[in-house]
Design an enzyme around this catalytic site. Structure first.
Site, PDB file in Angstrom:
ATOM      1  N   CYS A  16       9.887  17.884  -9.976  1.00 61.02           N
ATOM      2  CA  CYS A  16       9.599  17.986 -11.417  1.00 61.02           C
ATOM      3  C   CYS A  16       9.639  19.425 -11.912  1.00 61.02           C
ATOM      4  O   CYS A  16       9.508  19.672 -13.111  1.00 61.02           O
ATOM      5  CB  CYS A  16       8.244  17.358 -11.726  1.00 61.02           C
ATOM      6  N   HIS A  22       5.849  19.948 -18.257  1.00 68.10           N
ATOM      7  CA  HIS A  22       6.457  18.769 -17.639  1.00 68.10           C
ATOM      8  C   HIS A  22       5.696  17.538 -18.117  1.00 68.10           C
ATOM      9  O   HIS A  22       4.457  17.522 -18.113  1.00 68.10           O
ATOM     10  CB  HIS A  22       6.411  18.903 -16.117  1.00 68.10           C
ATOM     11  N   ASN A  30       7.569   9.607 -17.245  1.00 73.02           N
ATOM     12  CA  ASN A  30       7.776  10.819 -16.453  1.00 73.02           C
ATOM     13  C   ASN A  30       9.192  10.787 -15.888  1.00 73.02           C
ATOM     14  O   ASN A  30       9.507   9.955 -15.046  1.00 73.02           O
ATOM     15  CB  ASN A  30       6.723  10.846 -15.331  1.00 73.02           C
TER      16      ASN A  30
END
Lengths: 344, 82
Positions: A123, A269, A300
């Site tokens: 990520c 993020h 996500n």
């Protein structure tokens, strides 16, 4: 003799010149996830802030989503694809590892001969790619660099894991990094904490599928071998993300000589709304700072989440070209990357 | 100076109030964070980090799952505070 080597001629600074995103057409509401796990819409929303996510269909491969996002970023930057000198793709969900998918992208987008390679920084992949791109432009190895985060995390989702089944989404986000007379990308605060490598990980390595090892693989309810999925230790990740990453974000601000008052936009993020809310609180960001909360409708999407959120903030007028934004990615490794950027 | 049991409970009550909006008088030794006080697993992490700062203790993630009630947390802090 040691001959004198002429160095490349780079640009004094680099900045993000354009951004583009692609979200798969199919929107998946929490109700659909609830067919597989014993949970509720209210529980999912209160733990993650996620209401819907996009899941790719068979045609929406990592390559096709990347090409869509890349094309938009190239157009937004006002350049042509043949000016792109390097293509960097961050992905953990493109399952044909060799050759790098970046070579296919470079070829099909028309950036022929561009240097092309993939990276895996989970990520934090966008921030890692951005850091590399900035270096290439300033050092002179490429005039324009395409950086893409592209994921089909629905392929790595265990639909029966009630702590992660609702979390992940698919999509691609891209930027073009190029030359600038003014600094447009601040110092990167990036690093890894490999002692926490088991906190977020793939359940089964690919070589676990070799004949002979199959007997040790976990089985699904129907008796078939479970495909690898992403798993995480939620509380440990939350604690690290909120409290340790707030320190990293603060370091990125300090390194760029930016105070929270100077900041227009915060794009963390998009892991989980609770992490975003707690980071904002821990960082004591002023009211005027626009905070990306794209996770609500995108889920996500790992390396894709920051450029996707950036593109949406700009497209909806919540952020403007020239705004000063703090971006921070963090994830499996554990790895992280934070920097201050001028929005394209 | 080390905090007394009473000081720890009232400190935890303030923390739980701040993080989860639970009235301080509801935070009592026998209350379960999850079942009685509506503190979910993520809020519990925030409670733990705030308690670490306030009482000068380290509460590793592996120990957090054992802190079911306010009393569990109070005993842990009493035992581990510096």
């Amino acid at each position: 003799m040691t001959a004198k080597i002429k160095p490349a001629q780079g640009s004094p600074y680099a900045r993000i010149l354009g951004v583009g995103g692609y979200r798969p057409t199919r929107v998946v509401p929490n109700e659909e996830i609830l067919k597989h796990i014993d949970s509720s819409d209210e529980w999912i929303r209160s733990r993650s802030g996620i209401a819907t996510r996009h899941w790719a269909n068979d045609e929406e491969t990592v390559a096709e989503m990347t090409l869509e996002a890349a094309g938009k970023a190239v157009a937004d930057a006002g350049i042509t694809a043949d000016q792109v000198g390097a293509v960097i793709i961050s992905t953990v969900s493109h399952f044909k590892q060799t050759p790098a998918i970046a070579t296919e992208i470079a070829d099909r987008m028309g950036a022929r001969k561009a240097a092309a390679f993939d990276i895996n920084a989970g990520c934090a992949g966008f921030g890692y790619g951005l850091t590399l791109a900035k270096g290439l432009v300033v050092e002179g190895s490429a005039d324009y660099v395409l950086v893409v985060g592209a994921e089909r995390l629905s392929d790595l989702t265990d639909l029966t894991d009630r702590s992660t089944a609702f979390l992940f989404g698919d999509g691609a986000g891209a930027v073009i990094v190029g030359p600038s007379d003014e600094p447009g990308i601040g110092p990167s605060i990036w690093g890894s904490e490999g002692d926490k490598r088991d906190v977020i990980s793939q359940t089964i390595p690919w070589d676990g599928f070799r004949v002979g090892d199959v007997a040790q693989l976990p089985l699904g309810e129907d008796g078939s071998v479970k495909f690898p999925a992403l798993r995480q230790e939620g509380q440990t990740v939350f604690r690290w993300a909120v409290f340790e990453m707030a320190k990293v974000a603060q370091q990125a601000l300090d390194a760029a000589g930016i105070t929270p008052e100077d900041l227009d936009v915060f794009i963390p993020h998009q892991a989980n709304m609770r992490i975003i809310d707690s980071m904002v609180k821990t960082l004591k960001l002023p009211e005027h700072v626009t905070v990306a909360r794209d996770v609500e409708t995108t889920g996500n999407t790992s390396a894709a989440s920051i450029p996707l959120a950036m593109e949406r903030l700009l497209a909806t007028g919540k952020a403007r070209s020239g705004d000063t934004a703090l971006v921070i990615g963090f994830g499996a490794g554990l790895v992280y990357a934070a920097t201050v950027v001028t929005l394209p | 100076m080390a905090a007394t049991q009473e000081e720890i409970v009232s400190g935890l009550a303030e923390i739980v109030n701040e993080i989860a909006g639970i009235p301080t008088e509801d935070v009592q030794l026998e209350k379960s964070f999850t079942d009685d006080l509506d503190v979910d697993s993520l809020s519990m992490v925030e409670v733990v980090v705030a308690a670490e700062e306030r009482f000068g203790v380290k509460i590793p993630d592996d120990d957090v799952k054992n802190l079911k009630t306010v009393g569990d947390a109070t005993d842990y802090i009493l035992k581990h505070q510096s």
